[in-house]
Design an enzyme around this catalytic site. Structure first.
Site, PDB file in Angstrom:
ATOM      1  CB  CYS A 159      -8.492  -5.276  -3.691  1.00 54.22           C
ATOM      2  SG  CYS A 159      -7.472  -3.800  -3.473  1.00 54.22           S
ATOM      3  CG  ASN A 201      -0.455  -0.154   2.518  1.00 53.29           C
ATOM      4  OD1 ASN A 201       0.584  -0.761   2.703  1.00 53.29           O
ATOM      5  ND2 ASN A 201      -1.137   0.404   3.501  1.00 53.29           N
ATOM      6  CD  GLU A 246      -5.181  -6.196  -0.984  1.00 54.58           C
ATOM      7  OE1 GLU A 246      -4.680  -5.052  -0.991  1.00 54.58           O
ATOM      8  OE2 GLU A 246      -5.929  -6.604  -0.085  1.00 54.58           O
ATOM      9  CB  CYS A 303     -10.950  -3.110   0.172  1.00 56.46           C
ATOM     10  SG  CYS A 303     -10.266  -2.579  -1.403  1.00 56.46           S
ATOM     11  CD  GLU A 361      -1.666   4.903   4.346  1.00 50.83           C
ATOM     12  OE1 GLU A 361      -1.193   5.770   5.107  1.00 50.83           O
ATOM     13  OE2 GLU A 361      -2.376   3.953   4.736  1.00 50.83           O
ATOM     14  CB  CYS A 393      -5.292  -1.697  -1.840  1.00 52.58           C
ATOM     15  SG  CYS A 393      -6.707  -0.941  -1.049  1.00 52.58           S
TER      16      CYS A 393
HETATM   17  N1  THU Z   1      -5.398  -1.464   2.368  1.00 56.55           N
HETATM   18  C1  THU Z   1      -4.812  -2.351   1.519  1.00 56.55           C
HETATM   19  O1  THU Z   1      -3.641  -2.212   1.162  1.00 56.55           O
HETATM   20  N2  THU Z   1      -5.568  -3.387   1.071  1.00 56.55           N
HETATM   21  C2  THU Z   1      -6.882  -3.593   1.370  1.00 56.55           C
HETATM   22  O2  THU Z   1      -7.494  -4.520   0.858  1.00 56.55           O
HETATM   23  C3  THU Z   1      -7.556  -2.697   2.301  1.00 56.55           C
HETATM   24  C4  THU Z   1      -6.760  -1.572   2.835  1.00 56.55           C
HETATM   25  C5  THU Z   1      -4.601  -0.331   2.826  1.00 56.55           C
HETATM   26  C6  THU Z   1      -5.088   1.014   2.316  1.00 56.55           C
HETATM   27  C7  THU Z   1      -4.570   1.965   3.376  1.00 56.55           C
HETATM   28  O3  THU Z   1      -3.258   2.333   3.040  1.00 56.55           O
HETATM   29  C8  THU Z   1      -4.536   1.122   4.637  1.00 56.55           C
HETATM   30  O4  THU Z   1      -4.656  -0.242   4.229  1.00 56.55           O
HETATM   31  C9  THU Z   1      -5.650   1.438   5.619  1.00 56.55           C
HETATM   32  O5  THU Z   1      -6.884   1.413   4.996  1.00 56.55           O
END
Ligand code: THU
Length: 130
Positions: free
Chosen positions: A89, A42, A55, A86, A44, A53
Site C-alpha cells: 500500500c 479491507n 488503503e 503495509c 477479504e 487492503c
Molecule cells: N490490511 C489492510 O487493510 N491494510 C494494511 O495496510 C494491512 C492489512 C488488512 C488486510 C487483511 O484483511 C487484514 O488487514 C489482516 O491482514
C-alpha cells in the site's frame, strides 16, 4: 474538508470492512487532488490471497473516479494501537503522491491519531528510470 472529516470518513469506512477471516477491520479515506474524499475498506476472500487492503481500495476508488493525486490518507482500525500501512500500500500511495510535496498519513486507532509522512514510511520509493 479538514483533517477531522477525513478521519471520520476512515472510521465510517472501517465499519463497512469485510474481514470474516482475520477479524481485523480497516477503513481508509484519501483526500484527492480535486479536494474530494474517497473511501475503502479491507475486503477479504475465502481464497485469502485475493483479499485487498483498505488503503488500496480507497486509492483505486479515487483513481477510477479520475483523480491522479493523493494529498492525505487516514487509516482507521478499532484496536488500541494504530496500524501502519503495509509495504504494498505504501508503494501504491507513492504512485500518486503530489509531484512537489508529500502525502500526509493519519493513523487512527480506538485511542487517538498520529501523523506521519509517506516519505518517512517509504523512503526511496520505486520509480521507473530511463
Ligand atoms: N490490511 C489492510 O487493510 N491494510 C494494511 O495496510 C494491512 C492489512 C488488512 C488486510 C487483511 O484483511 C487484514 O488487514 C489482516 O491482514
Amino acid at each position: 474538508m479538514d483533517e477531522k472529516d477525513l478521519i471520520d470518513a476512515a472510521r465510517s469506512a472501517m465499519r463497512k470492512a469485510y474481514a470474516p477471516y482475520s477479524k481485523f477491520l480497516v477503513g481508509a479515506s484519501v483526500l484527492a487532488g480535486s479536494g474530494k474524499v474517497y473511501v475503502g475498506c479491507n475486503v477479504e476472500n475465502a481464497s485469502y490471497g485475493l483479499s485487498i487492503c483498505a488503503e488500496r481500495a480507497a486509492v483505486f476508488n479515487a483513481v477510477g473516479s479520475g483523480e491522479r493525486e493523493i494529498q492525505a490518507v487516514a487509516i482507521a482500525v478499532s484496536t488500541g494501537e494504530v496500524a501502519f500501512p503495509c509495504g504494498a500500500c505504501r508503494q501504491v500511495l507513492a504512485e500518486f503522491a503530489p509531484k512537489d510535496g508529500d502525502t500526509r498519513i493519519y493513523l487512527v486507532s480506538g485511542q487517538g491519531v498520529e501523523e506521519h509522512s509517506l516519505a518517512s514510511l517509504l523512503p526511496n520509493a520505486f520509480r521507473l528510470t530511463e
